[in-house]
Enzyme design. Structure first.
Site, short mmCIF file in Angstrom:
data_model
loop_
_atom_site.label_atom_id
_atom_site.label_comp_id
_atom_site.label_asym_id
_atom_site.label_seq_id
_atom_site.Cartn_x
_atom_site.Cartn_y
_atom_site.Cartn_z
N LYS A 136 0.83 -1.21 0.00
CA LYS A 136 0.00 0.00 0.00
C LYS A 136 0.87 1.27 0.00
CE LYS A 136 -2.26 -1.13 3.84
NZ LYS A 136 -1.76 -2.47 4.18
N ARG A 183 -9.51 0.68 9.37
CA ARG A 183 -9.19 -0.72 9.64
C ARG A 183 -10.30 -1.41 10.41
NH1 ARG A 183 -3.08 0.09 9.31
NH2 ARG A 183 -2.11 -1.95 9.47
N ARG A 235 11.50 -6.90 4.35
CA ARG A 235 11.48 -5.47 4.64
C ARG A 235 12.09 -5.19 6.02
NH1 ARG A 235 5.75 -2.35 4.45
NH2 ARG A 235 5.51 -2.98 6.61
N ARG A 268 11.75 -1.49 11.43
CA ARG A 268 10.48 -1.62 12.15
C ARG A 268 10.46 -2.90 12.97
NH1 ARG A 268 5.33 -0.35 8.33
NH2 ARG A 268 4.36 -1.55 10.01
N ARG A 297 -0.29 -9.48 12.99
CA ARG A 297 -0.85 -8.34 12.22
C ARG A 297 -1.77 -8.87 11.13
NH1 ARG A 297 4.57 -5.82 10.55
NH2 ARG A 297 3.36 -4.38 9.26
#
Ligand code: AMP
Length: 348
Positions: free
Chosen positions: A172, A247, A286, A292, A304
């Site tokens: 996204k 969400r 990533r 992160r 998640r």
């Protein structure tokens, strides 16, 4: 209206005033006003019309309907609304040559923000914001004068507001960066805003961190308030790309209300569809460079994704019910996926 009538009657005293309504808009105001006027008075109407066939940059107006001699009379102009004051300008110009005793201006509505002249307005019913209103004699393109109440016209802004949707790792953020340039939209990623707050150690950041570290959703009200504030920072936007928001159903409702308050709406939810195992691999990859914490640990990543299916995926139904859901294959090269997303946006 009653108040205006009494106020004027007290000022006028024993004299018999001539009330002059400016057509077309003032017919309802004048009708109601004179019914409330407690003393004898005369009523007449005039109309301002543009000269035809005169080649001039200036809008030259002509007064129609003033047949009466007003010499020495107390004249009160009754207007429905005064906005820019252009009509008033003409009225003053025309009445300069009539030897009236006094010329006063009364208006039911006044838009102080739009008013560009400095003629005194002697009597004002109510001041209103600089919005277009219709009804009670006021028209929009000739229509609406017969409505008994006054309505504000909804300005349909041509904003394009997109919800970019999909599980964590669907791409996204990457795609939003291309689309915001291409369509000149403001990109709001709630995840990015939370991370920015965490970096700056704000109270919001500290609160969000406890949830994010576990891969859980931050509570709705916190997220909604933050999103509203982000949207308000961009009042001139052509539209928004919402990334990571909404969400939950509560967030989707809040977003609809927010868009509605801007006389706008969400045009589409565009979802990037990617298999779970590909997501996990992408996020772990990533995590090697993103720094992160929630990308570094496979169990947090899976949590998640679970949160996505248990709380977020139902939003597909929310937008499908409004025919606003568009699924796009999120596997392929970045460029190919941008092309797929653009095809949806161009077709809106
Ligand atoms: P993201 O960058 O979109 O993957 O979001 C990272 C984390 O931020 C999520 O796992 C949540 O903890 C939090 N978060 C981001 N957006 C929202 C949202 N709309 N509602 C609740 N929590 C959110």
């Amino acid at each position: 209206m009653q108040r205006l009538a009494i106020e004027i009657a007290e000022d006028v005293g024993d004299e018999i005033p001539v009330f002059i309504g400016i057509l077309n808009g003032s017919f309802m105001v004048v009708s109601d006003f004179v019914k409330k006027y407690p003393n004898p008075c005369e009523v007449t109407f005039i109309k301002l019309a543009s000269y035809e066939g005169v080649k001039s940059t200036e809008d030259i107006q002509r007064l129609i309907g003033l047949t009466q001699d007003l010499t020495g009379r107390t004249v009160i102009i009754l207007e429905d609304i005064i906005d820019t004051g252009n009509t008033l300008h003409e009225v003053h110009r025309i009445f300069k040559n009539e030897n009236v005793k006094s010329l006063k201006i009364a208006t039911l509505f006044h838009k102080p923000e739009a008013y560009k002249k400095d003629f005194k307005l002697h009597y004002v019913g109510i001041e209103i914001p600089n919005k277009f209103i219709v009804g009670y004699g006021l028209d929009y393109d000739g229509l609406g004068r017969n409505l008994p109440e006054v309505y504000q016209i909804k300005e349909t802004q041509h904003m394009t507001n997109l919800v970019l949707f999909g599980p964590p790792g669907a791409g996204k953020g990457t795609q939003a960066n291309f689309l915001k340039e291409k369509y000149n939209l403001v990109h709001i990623s709630t995840g990015d805003v939370f991370r920015f707050n965490i970096k700056n150690e704000t109270a919001l950041g500290m609160l969000a961190k406890s949830y994010m570290d576990k891969g859980e959703l931050v509570p709705d009200q916190v997220t909604i308030d933050m999103l509203n504030a982000e949207v308000e920072k961009n009042t001139d936007a052509n539209g928004f790309i919402f990334d990571g928001f909404p969400r939950t159903n509560a967030q989707a409702d809040a977003l609809d209300k927010l868009m509605d308050s801007k006389d706008s709406q969400i045009n589409a939810m565009i979802a990037l569809e990617v298999d779970d195992e590909i997501l996990v691999q992408r996020l772990l990859e990533r995590g090697k460079t993103s720094g992160r914490a929630d990308d570094a640990d496979e169990s947090i990543i899976r949590n998640r994704i679970t949160e996505y299916y248990s709380k977020t995926a139902i939003l597909k139904d929310y937008y499908s019910a409004q025919n606003k859901y568009f699924g796009v294959n999120g596997v392929g090269s970045i460029e190919d996926i941008t092309v797929r997303l653009s095809a949806v946006i161009d077709g809106l």
